[in-house]
Design a protein around this motif. Structure first.
Motif, PDB file in Angstrom:
ATOM      1  N   GLY A 147       0.786  -1.219   0.000  1.00 29.49           N
ATOM      2  CA  GLY A 147       0.000   0.000   0.000  1.00 29.49           C
ATOM      3  C   GLY A 147       0.818   1.267   0.000  1.00 29.49           C
ATOM      4  N   PRO A 148       0.148   2.401  -0.199  1.00 32.45           N
ATOM      5  CA  PRO A 148       0.849   3.693  -0.303  1.00 32.45           C
ATOM      6  C   PRO A 148       1.513   4.136   0.984  1.00 32.45           C
ATOM      7  N   LEU A 149       1.112   3.575   2.130  1.00 34.96           N
ATOM      8  CA  LEU A 149       1.761   3.947   3.384  1.00 34.96           C
ATOM      9  C   LEU A 149       3.252   3.622   3.357  1.00 34.96           C
ATOM     10  N   GLU A 185       7.257  -4.529  -1.577  1.00 28.15           N
ATOM     11  CA  GLU A 185       5.820  -4.422  -1.854  1.00 28.15           C
ATOM     12  C   GLU A 185       5.297  -5.748  -2.388  1.00 28.15           C
ATOM     13  N   GLN A 186       4.232  -6.263  -1.753  1.00 26.18           N
ATOM     14  CA  GLN A 186       3.697  -7.562  -2.179  1.00 26.18           C
ATOM     15  C   GLN A 186       2.946  -7.494  -3.504  1.00 26.18           C
ATOM     16  N   ALA A 187       2.403  -6.343  -3.880  1.00 29.38           N
ATOM     17  CA  ALA A 187       1.643  -6.228  -5.132  1.00 29.38           C
ATOM     18  C   ALA A 187       2.574  -6.403  -6.329  1.00 29.38           C
ATOM     19  N   PRO A 188       2.091  -7.032  -7.406  1.00 29.77           N
ATOM     20  CA  PRO A 188       2.946  -7.216  -8.590  1.00 29.77           C
ATOM     21  C   PRO A 188       3.168  -5.908  -9.344  1.00 29.77           C
ATOM     22  N   GLN A 208       2.213  13.476  -6.093  1.00 28.24           N
ATOM     23  CA  GLN A 208       2.658  12.909  -4.822  1.00 28.24           C
ATOM     24  C   GLN A 208       3.429  11.618  -5.043  1.00 28.24           C
ATOM     25  N   LEU A 209       2.938  10.776  -5.959  1.00 27.88           N
ATOM     26  CA  LEU A 209       3.625   9.523  -6.257  1.00 27.88           C
ATOM     27  C   LEU A 209       5.023   9.786  -6.803  1.00 27.88           C
ATOM     28  N   CYS A 210       5.126  10.753  -7.696  1.00 21.79           N
ATOM     29  CA  CYS A 210       6.437  11.072  -8.269  1.00 21.79           C
ATOM     30  C   CYS A 210       7.401  11.571  -7.197  1.00 21.79           C
ATOM     31  N   ASN A 212      -7.805   0.160  -3.631  1.00 20.58           N
ATOM     32  CA  ASN A 212      -8.073  -1.121  -2.975  1.00 20.58           C
ATOM     33  C   ASN A 212      -7.933  -2.303  -3.931  1.00 20.58           C
ATOM     34  N   ARG A 213      -8.241  -2.092  -5.208  1.00 20.43           N
ATOM     35  CA  ARG A 213      -8.020  -3.162  -6.202  1.00 20.43           C
ATOM     36  C   ARG A 213      -6.534  -3.455  -6.358  1.00 20.43           C
ATOM     37  N   THR A 214      -5.728  -2.414  -6.354  1.00 17.28           N
ATOM     38  CA  THR A 214      -4.291  -2.574  -6.597  1.00 17.28           C
ATOM     39  C   THR A 214      -3.597  -3.323  -5.471  1.00 17.28           C
ATOM     40  N   PHE A 215      -3.983  -3.028  -4.235  1.00 16.55           N
ATOM     41  CA  PHE A 215      -3.230  -3.540  -3.085  1.00 16.55           C
ATOM     42  C   PHE A 215      -3.993  -4.613  -2.315  1.00 16.55           C
ATOM     43  N   ILE A 216      -4.870  -5.336  -2.986  1.00 12.17           N
ATOM     44  CA  ILE A 216      -5.571  -6.438  -2.333  1.00 12.17           C
ATOM     45  C   ILE A 216      -4.564  -7.503  -1.892  1.00 12.17           C
TER      46      ILE A 216
END
Length: 418
Positions: free
Chosen positions: A151-153, A173-176, A196-198, A328-332
Motif C-alpha cells: 500500500g501507499p503507506l 511491496e507484495q503487489a505485482p 505525490q507519487l512522483c 483497494n483493487r491494486t493492493f488487495i
C-alpha cells in the motif's frame, strides 16, 4: 466525574472528524469532539515536535480551535456506552460522560500486522508506528531501514525515514509490478496524487515480494525476502511493516451499527443502521484524507439537519470514491501471504501466544478463552485483526470497557447504568 451535553458528538479528530465538526458548527450546533490523541489530526495529520503539517491540516485545526461552539476533549479514551445516547470517557486526570443528540463516528483505522517469524525482535515496528516515532522526535541518522508490506503507506514511510536521516535500503511491496503500473497509469484522473507519487517513489522498490523472516540475536540484524520462489537476505537496522489499514469498528459495534465488508455500513448521507448515528472516514473503508474530508462534511451537515448544504461535498466524495476503489483493487492481499506463518510464529506478543496455539480455534472468543490471546495491554487491537485475516474468523463483538480503565471510572459506569 464531569458531565457534558451537546447537539453533536464526534468520536475522532482526524480529517473526517474535523470536517464534520466544522460543518455542524456552521449550522449553529453545539459540538464536542472526543479524541484519544494529545493533538487533533488523527494518524494522517499526526502532530509532533518534528512535524511540519500540511497547510490544509493547519487550516482545519485552526478553524476548529477558533470555533466558539466546538469543544475538543483530547487525550480522552472511549470506555463504554452508559446509555443509548451517551458515552463514558477517561483522560489521564479524570473521567466524564457526554450526552448527545447526534453521534458521528470518525474513528479512523489502524495498521494490519501480518505475523512472521522474528516480527517481535527489537527494531521491527509497524510502518505507521515508525512514522509516529519519528514525528515525536526519533532520529535514524545512519540507520539502514527496510520497509515492507503493501500500500501507499510504505512510500510515505520511506519518505519520512529519509527526512529523519535513515537510509531506506529496500521497499518490499507484495503487489505485482503490473498492478502498480496500471494504478500509476490511471492517476491522471487525480493529478495531486500523481505528483505525490512522483515525489515519494523511492529507489530499491521490490514488487511481488514479501519479508518472510526477521533475524537477529538481541535485536534485528537482517531480513529474509522472498521473490518469485527465491530468497535473499538484506542486512538492516530497522524493519517497518504494514499491510494496509483496517477500520476501527469497536465504537460502532457497541452501538449496534451494521457492517459491510468489515467496515461500518453507511448510506448516501453517511447514516449508519442506527438512528441518529453517522459515520465518516476510514471507519467506513479506506480511501485517503480527501475522501474522509468529504464524508465528514456530509455527515456534519446531515447531522445538523442541513443536508442541502452538502451538495459540493457529495460531488467530491464521488470523485475520491473512484480513487479509493482503484487503490483497494491494486493492493488487495492474496492468501499466499499466509504461507510464511508457522506454528511457532508469535501471534499475541502480550500473552506470548503462538499461531499453533490457536490455529484450531473457530473464533476469536474461543482463542481468547482457551489461550488468553488478546488479554494483554493492547486488548487484542493488533492480534485479533491478524488472527481474523489468517484464519477467517467472524468479526468479534467488542465488550465494555473498550479500554483498560481506572477503578473509579468503572464504578461511575456501574452507577450510570439504567
Amino acid at each position: 466525574m464531569h458531565t457534558h451535553h451537546c447537539d453533536v458528538l464526534i468520536l475522532g479528530a482526524g480529517p473526517a472528524g474535523l470536517a464534520a465538526a466544522l460543518a455542524a458548527a456552521r449550522c449553529g450546533r453545539q459540538v464536542i469532539i472526543l479524541d484519544d490523541n494529545p493533538r487533533p489530526g488523527g494518524q494522517i495529520w499526526r502532530d509532533g515536535p518534528r512535524v511540519q503539517l500540511p497547510a490544509l491540516a493547519r487550516r482545519y485545526q485552526s478553524a476548529v480551535a477558533n470555533a466558539p461552539n466546538i469543544r475538543l476533549l483530547s487525550g480522552a479514551r472511549l470506555i463504554a456506552r452508559p446509555s443509548a445516547q451517551s458515552v463514558l470517557y477517561e483522560t489521564a486526570e479524570k473521567s466524564g460522560i457526554v450526552h448527545w443528540q447526534r453521534l458521528i463516528l470518525c474513528c479512523g483505522a489502524r495498521e494490519l500486522f501480518l505475523p512472521f517469524p522474528g516480527w517481535t525482535l527489537p527494531g521491527v515496528t509497524g510502518a505507521g508506528g515508525l512514522q509516529a516515532q519519528i514525528k515525536h522526535g526519533l532520529t535514524l541518522r545512519g540507520e539502514r531501514v527496510v520497509i515492507a508490506g503493501s500500500g501507499p503507506l510504505l512510500l510515505a514511510a520511506a519518505s519520512t525515514v529519509g527526512k529523519a536521516g535513515g537510509k531506506v535500503v529496500a521497499v518490499i511491496e507484495q503487489a505485482p509490478r503490473a498492478a502498480l503500473l496500471r494504478f500509476a497509469a490511471g492517476l491522471w484522473r487525480w493529478p495531486d496524487k500523481l505528483r505525490q507519487l512522483c515525489t515519494l517513489m523511492p529507489g530499491h522498490l521490490h514488487t511481488a515480494s514479501q519479508v518472510i523472516e526477521a533475524r537477529g540475536e538481541d535485536r534485528l540484524q537482517t531480513v529474509l525476502v522472498r521473490h518469485a520462489g527465491e530468497t535473499r537476505e538484506i542486512p538492516c537496522d530497522r524493519l517497518a511493516t504494514g499491510y494496509g489499514l483496517i477500520p476501527n469498528l469497536e465504537p460502532g459495534l457497541i452501538f449496534g451499527c451494521a457492517t459491510l465488508h468489515d467496515a461500518l455500513r453507511v448510506d448516501e448521507q453517511q447514516r449508519t443502521s442506527v438512528e441518529n448515528i453517522f459515520a465518516a472516514g476510514e471507519c467506513t473503508g479506506f480511501g485517503g484524507s480527501e475522501l474522509a474530508l468529504a464524508e465528514g462534511e456530509i455527515a456534519g451537515y446531515v447531522a445538523a439537519e442541513r443536508p442541502e448544504a452538502a451538495r459540493q461535498a457529495i460531488a467530491r466524495r464521488q470523485r475520491w470514491r473512484r480513487f479509493a476503489r482503484a487503490l483497494n483493487r491494486t493492493f488487495i492481499l492474496p492468501d499466499a501471504l499466509k504461507q510464511v506463518v508457522t506454528p511457532q510464529t508469535l501471534l499475541c506478543r502480550c500473552e506470548d501466544i503462538r499461531c499453533g496455539d490457536v490455529q484450531d480455534a473457530t473464533c476469536w472468543q474461543e482463542a481468547k478463552l482457551s489461550q488468553r490471546c488478546g488479554m494483554g495491554a493492547c486488548q487484542g487491537r493488533s492480534c485479533a485483526a491478524s488472527a481474523r485475516w489468517l484464519y477467517g474468523w467472524p468479526l468479534p463483538q467488542p465488550r465494555e470497557p473498550l479500554s483498560p480503565a481506572r477503578t473509579e471510572t468503572l464504578i461511575a459506569l456501574a452507577k450510570s447504568a439504567p
